[in-house]
Design a protein around this motif. Structure first.
Motif, PDB file in Angstrom:
ATOM      1  N   VAL A  29       0.857  -1.175   0.000  1.00  0.00           N
ATOM      2  CA  VAL A  29       0.000   0.000   0.000  1.00  0.00           C
ATOM      3  C   VAL A  29       0.895   1.227   0.000  1.00  0.00           C
ATOM      4  N   PHE A  30       0.661   2.097  -0.947  1.00  0.00           N
ATOM      5  CA  PHE A  30       1.434   3.322  -1.052  1.00  0.00           C
ATOM      6  C   PHE A  30       0.479   4.494  -0.877  1.00  0.00           C
ATOM      7  N   ALA A  31       0.649   5.216   0.210  1.00  0.00           N
ATOM      8  CA  ALA A  31      -0.200   6.374   0.458  1.00  0.00           C
ATOM      9  C   ALA A  31       0.610   7.418   1.206  1.00  0.00           C
ATOM     10  N   GLY A  32       0.188   8.634   1.092  1.00  0.00           N
ATOM     11  CA  GLY A  32       0.861   9.690   1.821  1.00  0.00           C
ATOM     12  C   GLY A  32       0.424  11.051   1.311  1.00  0.00           C
ATOM     13  N   PHE A  33       0.781  12.074   2.049  1.00  0.00           N
ATOM     14  CA  PHE A  33       0.452  13.435   1.667  1.00  0.00           C
ATOM     15  C   PHE A  33       1.539  13.984   0.756  1.00  0.00           C
ATOM     16  N   VAL A  34       1.112  14.670  -0.286  1.00  0.00           N
ATOM     17  CA  VAL A  34       2.038  15.299  -1.218  1.00  0.00           C
ATOM     18  C   VAL A  34       1.703  16.778  -1.260  1.00  0.00           C
ATOM     19  N   PRO A  35       2.667  17.623  -0.989  1.00  0.00           N
ATOM     20  CA  PRO A  35       2.389  19.064  -1.063  1.00  0.00           C
ATOM     21  C   PRO A  35       2.025  19.468  -2.487  1.00  0.00           C
ATOM     22  N   SER A  36       1.113  20.408  -2.620  1.00  0.00           N
ATOM     23  CA  SER A  36       0.671  20.820  -3.952  1.00  0.00           C
ATOM     24  C   SER A  36       1.797  21.470  -4.750  1.00  0.00           C
TER      25      SER A  36
END
Length: 134
Positions: A29-36
């Motif tokens: 599972v690959f998830a995470g927050f990415v800055p815009s």
């Protein structure tokens, strides 16, 4: 009639247990927050950066051996990389980062299949059926 209830109860219990066991082996599972700012910037799309990332991926021993098996030498690979446009190079460099380094997902699948097979044999033994392998 009572035998049917026992059969369906055992079968339901087996299926619930099998689903629990299969569900307890999660995949990658690959998830995470990415800055815009990272999402919408052109940073990292430079041709030289993409070429360097591709070269690093191609320098691994496994990839080098596979290219030699296919009859490609490093000069031919460099020539073909030079013919690619910037968008294709960037896409390749991005995809190299997403590649898995090995086939580690098969072990979980083999264990799950073995557990299910063992549970089927136990269920058949409990219901009075015989397993005969000839």
């Amino acid at each position: 009639m009572a035998r049917d209830k026992v059969y369906f109860r055992l079968m339901g219990s087996y299926l619930a247990l099998a689903l629990f066991i299969v569900g307890s082996f999660p995949g990658d599972v690959f998830a995470g927050f990415v800055p815009s700012a990272t999402l919408y910037s052109d940073e990292g799309t430079d041709r030289s950066d993409s070429l360097e990332r591709i070269r690093q991926a191609l320098e691994t021993r496994v990839v080098t051996e596979r290219m030699e098996d296919l009859g490609l030498n490093p000069a031919e690979v460099e020539e073909r990389l030079a013919q690619l446009d910037d968008a294709t190079l960037h896409e390749m460099a991005t995809n190299f980062d997403l590649l898995q380094k090995g086939g580690d997902g098969a072990l979980g699948a083999v264990i799950a299949i073995l557990v299910i097979a063992i549970l089927v044999v136990i269920l058949l033994q409990l219901t009075g059926h015989k397993v005969i392998i000839e």
